[in-house]
Scaffold this motif. Structure first.
Motif, PDB file in Angstrom:
ATOM      1  N   ARG A 194       0.834  -1.213   0.000  1.00 46.97           N
ATOM      2  CA  ARG A 194       0.000   0.000   0.000  1.00 46.97           C
ATOM      3  C   ARG A 194       0.865   1.259   0.000  1.00 46.97           C
ATOM      4  N   THR A 195       1.870   1.277   0.887  1.00 50.81           N
ATOM      5  CA  THR A 195       2.737   2.449   0.978  1.00 50.81           C
ATOM      6  C   THR A 195       3.523   2.638  -0.310  1.00 50.81           C
ATOM      7  N   ALA A 196       4.012   1.539  -0.887  1.00 52.70           N
ATOM      8  CA  ALA A 196       4.784   1.623  -2.129  1.00 52.70           C
ATOM      9  C   ALA A 196       3.934   2.172  -3.269  1.00 52.70           C
ATOM     10  N   LEU A 197       2.659   1.799  -3.325  1.00 52.95           N
ATOM     11  CA  LEU A 197       1.775   2.310  -4.374  1.00 52.95           C
ATOM     12  C   LEU A 197       1.599   3.824  -4.239  1.00 52.95           C
ATOM     13  N   LEU A 198       1.404   4.293  -3.006  1.00 55.01           N
ATOM     14  CA  LEU A 198       1.291   5.737  -2.788  1.00 55.01           C
ATOM     15  C   LEU A 198       2.599   6.440  -3.146  1.00 55.01           C
TER      16      LEU A 198
END
Length: 429
Positions: A194-198
């Motif tokens: 999730r953090t990597a996508l953001l």
């Protein structure tokens, strides 16, 4: 003691419900694929393989163990034939003709070992990276007696979890984080994704994983972003892992309305049950100090006052110490400063150590060494003037008395170092 025969004349009259090995053997004989020489070779190999299996799981001297070994070798061969031929009897019979029985049995065993070594959940630190070990032998004993349908059902549960972990590792490694870092953080693979996508959408040129302040800034950028957010994956992302990311990406899209709501306090939001653990940022011991110090420099550069009450130290000191004057708490902070800024999961309060952070700091000292001058410089620059000498003396005495122990690398010294930190620093638990 004689071993029970695996193949006999009566074994050619088989029921369709029997394992694939026996059905393929019968089919091969009936259709001329498997001749008499091969049948004799199988009859010679089978007892040897059964004895080996019985010895591996228990004892080859007990009849019940040999009977189980017979069931196991049939199951293992059947499993491998099913997975490699899709259950096609002609192809399975040809495989029996072209390869030894023991090689097909070993193939089935390897499939089960890979299954057993697969993670059952996506939480880093709760799955083993060593693969199959001797500790897994009891599980292999159990699975070697299960059906192919049970194997496929378990594989269907574990494979997506493994792919999710692999996807998280691939994304984290682009920013310098490895499996060890994620395991120490105790985060979930989904939180990393999730953090990597953001990060990839909002800061595509970023080269480091966000710390607390950088993650706040990332969400701040999200809140000023207009229009839809695509959340693409890097172009080089492995195609075979894209399906594992799809449901995680959907969860980020579901989070976006609340993340973008500027009326929501971000830190309070991330502590709610719906968001707790959803995203992963580094709790870097010095990151907040650095970010805050830079903000003070910027404020001074633009003519804003950064004055602090007399004798209270700089605003950086106030922020980092949170008003603590206890020697144990201050030594904890100074130790963080002297080790550097390892990317490890540590408390937001730099005046305390968790048990996990104690171990992380000792590993960091082994890797980077101890640099007490960094803490001394911080004291000189930020501590209240009236207390600077006392704090420097406290720190210097600690370093002189503990440096050899903290920097030691053999087991006894590590145990002494753990005891020293629990005694001299502020350790929770």
């Amino acid at each position: 003691m004689s071993t029970p025969s695996l193949v006999s004349a009566t074994a050619l009259s088989l029921h369709d419900a029997r394992p694939l090995f026996e059905k393929a053997l019968a089919y091969g004989v009936q259709h001329g694929i498997i001749g008499a020489d091969k049948l004799r070779a199988i009859n010679t190999e089978a007892p040897k393989g059964m004895v080996q299996i019985a010895r591996y799981f228990g004892s080859e001297h007990l009849r019940p163990e040999l009977e189980k070994a017979r069931d196991r070798i049939v199951n293992l061969v059947s499993l491998y034939l099913q997975e490699t031929t899709g259950g096609d009897l002609a192809a399975a019979a040809q495989a029996l003709r072209d390869h030894s029985l023991l090689s097909r049995s070993k193939g089935g065993s390897e499939l089960l070992k890979k299954l057993i070594a697969m993670p059952q959940n996506s939480h880093f630190g709760m799955h083993e990276r060593e693969g199959f070990t001797d500790e897994h032998i009891p599980q292999l004993a159990k699975w070697s007696l299960k059906s192919h349908a049970e194997y496929r059902a378990e594989l269907a549960q574990r494979l997506p979890v493994q792919h999710t972990i692999e996807a998280a590792l691939w994304l984290a490694e682009r920013f310098g984080l490895g499996a060890d870092d994620l395991e120490e953080a105790g985060t979930d693979a989904e939180a990393v994704i999730r953090t990597a996508l953001l990060l990839h959408s909002l800061a595509p040129k970023a080269q480091e994983w966000p710390d607390t302040v950088a993650f706040d800034a990332l969400v701040g950028k999200l809140r000023t972003h207009t229009g839809a957010l695509a959340l693409p994956l890097p172009a080089q992302f492995p195609a075979g892992l894209r399906d594992a990311v799809a449901p995680v990406r959907a969860s980020v899209l579901a989070d976006l309305p609340r993340l973008r709501d500027a009326s929501q306090n971000l830190h309070a939001l991330l502590r709610t049950p719906a968001f707790s653990g959803h995203y992963f940022w580094l709790e870097d011991p010095l990151a907040e100090i650095d970010h805050y110090h830079h903000s003070l420099d910027d404020a001074e550069h633009h003519g804003h006052s950064t004055a602090t009450p007399p004798g209270s130290g700089s605003k950086t000191w106030q922020r980092v110490t949170q008003g603590q004057r206890d020697e144990h708490a201050l030594l904890t902070l100074f130790l963080y400063l002297a080790v550097g800024a390892p990317k490890r999961y540590v408390p937001a309060d730099k005046t305390v150590l968790t048990e996990k952070a104690v171990l992380a700091l000792l590993r960091s000292i082994q890797q980077r060494g101890l640099h007490p001058e960094q803490a001394t410089a911080f004291i000189r620059q930020h501590a209240p003037a009236a207390h600077q000498e006392a704090y420097c003396t406290l720190w210097q005495h600690f370093v002189q008395e503990s440096r050899q122990t903290l920097c030691g690398d053999h087991y006894g010294q590590r145990q002494e170092a753990l005891a020293l930190l629990r005694r001299e620093c502020h350790v929770l638990g």
